[in-house]
Design an enzyme around this catalytic site. Structure first.
Site, PDB file in Angstrom:
ATOM      1  N   HIS A 295     -43.336  25.525  33.781  1.00 47.28           N
ATOM      2  CA  HIS A 295     -41.892  25.510  33.517  1.00 47.28           C
ATOM      3  C   HIS A 295     -41.173  24.837  34.678  1.00 47.28           C
ATOM      4  CE1 HIS A 295     -37.790  26.956  32.752  1.00 47.28           C
ATOM      5  NE2 HIS A 295     -38.195  27.039  31.506  1.00 47.28           N
ATOM      6  N   GLU A 348     -42.530  28.850  24.988  1.00 48.76           N
ATOM      7  CA  GLU A 348     -43.015  28.187  23.777  1.00 48.76           C
ATOM      8  C   GLU A 348     -44.283  28.831  23.227  1.00 48.76           C
ATOM      9  OE1 GLU A 348     -41.095  26.043  22.724  1.00 48.76           O
ATOM     10  OE2 GLU A 348     -40.164  24.907  24.318  1.00 48.76           O
TER      11      GLU A 348
END
Ligand SMILES: CC(C)(COP(=O)(O)OP(=O)(O)OC[C@H]1O[C@@H](n2cnc3c(N)ncnc32)[C@H](O)[C@@H]1OP(=O)(O)O)[C@@H](O)C(=O)NCCC(=O)NCCS
Length: 410
Positions: A295, A348
């Site tokens: 991330h 996700e």
């Protein structure tokens, strides 16, 4: 240039007719170089929320977004984002619901546009269709530029666009598959109604709640590219639908739009837990990235991923079990092959699993995310509309030295 001493002397010579206040000296515009991509640059103040990457924490208007997802419904958090406060009691909750429910209905004038738009945007999906339909919906509603609208009008426009978007997305999806759109049901909450409009069936309560928790957790997430885009457009005084369309454009880019379906494709490709380790090793050694991991901001576990893992486990099933086992393998392998990079599971990964468990088709993963994010964009647009300063940075010119003589046509 006017100075305060000029003003004093002018007032002293004509006491009966005070001179107009002098304009404050305009600040000299100096340019500053900032990191590429504006990374880490603070461009404004916001009261909407914040992401603390090191701590693995983010919040909406001071409340942990994860706690909101665990303890409140979507409409409560929508009201928090829009009006600045959670409903204090059942009456306030009902009043907000009574405002939003009628706005979900598909305007008749939009119905004939669904089939051609769904057909022509088929390659890019319902969010591209939404981007095409929003200006029409805005015109039908009479949405005017933010610049010409008072705060109550802007709020009404924000409610309208946020409430209508899930209806349009679901209708575009269905019409694109030769199915009739399903009208919203007034007795269902945002999340249950969304699933109903998508599938044509009333969802099981546990599926509606799981999707609701996912939707709440994705409403806002700092100054990401689409939120910033929405605010740049809002700073020009454009209408709210134009701001949302622009943000949808930013979200359509593969570097931002997210990859929950790709993370699920990874799980499909791995198939069984034993195959995970060699599959991941091979790809990481080839320089590929494992979808659903890493991330740009979090340097610890993404709090959304932690919550959604819990939701996936609660719903149960083979996909959830596989996801948990594969996650452990990926984290171990990434720690070995990419030491010190602080790579963890991102939103996700389990978002795809949860949506799959709840019957959301893969093509609808990013549109589902987009529907919730519109609520966050709208909160940001309204906040930006309260600031009269246009966002207008500069670029360092790096071409041939000007001015060059304009060549005559040969
Ligand atoms: C999200 C992402 C773009 C963030 O990137 P970032 O913070 O800028 O990280 P960097 O690109 O600087 O990567 C740092 C290192 O970790 C590696 N890395 C990052 N994510 C990785 C992943 N998912 N799989 C394997 N390696 C990864 C990079 O290859 C890089 O290695 P290097 O130092 O040997 O070059 C990146 O992690 C990624 O591509 N993830 C996969 C796609 C995804 O899940 N996207 C959804 C995000 S919510």
């Amino acid at each position: 240039m006017s100075t305060s001493s000029d003003a004093t002397s002018s007032a002293a010579t004509s006491p009966a007719t005070p001179a107009p206040a002098p304009a404050p000296a305009r600040r000299e515009i100096t340019t500053v170089d900032v990191p590429r991509g504006l990374s880490g640059v603070v461009v404004t103040e916001t009261r909407i929320g914040d992401v603390r990457g090191r701590e693995g924490f983010y919040h909406y208007r001071q409340y942990s977004a994860i706690e909101l997802a665990e303890r409140r419904g979507f409409e409560d958090v929508w009201r928090l984002m829009l009006d600045g406060a959670l409903p204090a009691d059942a009456a306030e909750r009902a009043a907000f619901g009574a405002e939003t429910v009628p706005l979900r209905r598909l305007p008749d004038a939009l119905r004939p546009l669904l089939a051609p738009v769904a057909r022509d945007t088929a390659a890019d999906g319902p969010l591209a269709g939404l981007r095409a339909l929003l200006p029409v919906a805005a015109a039908l509603r009479g949405i005017r530029p933010l610049y010409d609208t008072d705060p109550a009008g802007r709020r009404a426009d924000a409610l309208y666009v946020s409430a209508l978007a899930p209806t349009l997305i679901a209708a575009l999806y269905r019409v694109g598959r030769g199915l009739d759109p399903v009208d919203p049901r007034d007795d269902l909450g945002y999340a249950a109604n969304y699933l109903h409009m998508l599938t044509g069936r009333e969802p099981a309560p546990e599926h509606a709640r799981a999707i609701e928790q996912y939707l709440i957790s994705t409403i806002d997430h700092g100054f990401n590219a689409s939120t910033f885009t929405a605010r740049v457009i809002a700073s020009t005084g454009a209408d709210l639908a134009a701001c949302v369309s622009g943000a949808l454009g930013a979200l359509s880019g593969p570097l931002h739009g997210g990859a929950p379906s790709r993370a699920l494709d990874t799980l499909d490709a791995i198939g069984t837990p034993e195959r995970a380790e060699p599959w991941i090793r091979e790809r990481v050694l080839r320089g590929e990235r494992i979808m659903g991991f890493g991330h740009p901001v979090y340097r610890t576990e993404d709090p959304r991923s932690r919550m959604l893992r819990g939701v996936a486990e609660r719903l149960g099933g083979g996909c959830a079990d596989l996801a948990v086992q594969v996650e452990r393998q990926v984290l171990d392998t990434l720690a070995e092959l990419k030491p010190g990079r602080e790579l963890f599971t991102n939103v996700e990964y389990y978002a795809g699993v949860v949506m799959d468990q709840c019957g959301v088709p893969r093509k609808m993963f990013t549109p589902t995310f987009g529907a919730a994010r519109i609520v966050g964009w709208c909160a940001n647009i309204l906040e930006q509309a309260g600031d009269s300063k246009i966002i207008r940075p500069a670029a360092r010119y790096a071409g041939p030295t000007p001015p060059q003589a304009v060549p005559a046509l040969g």
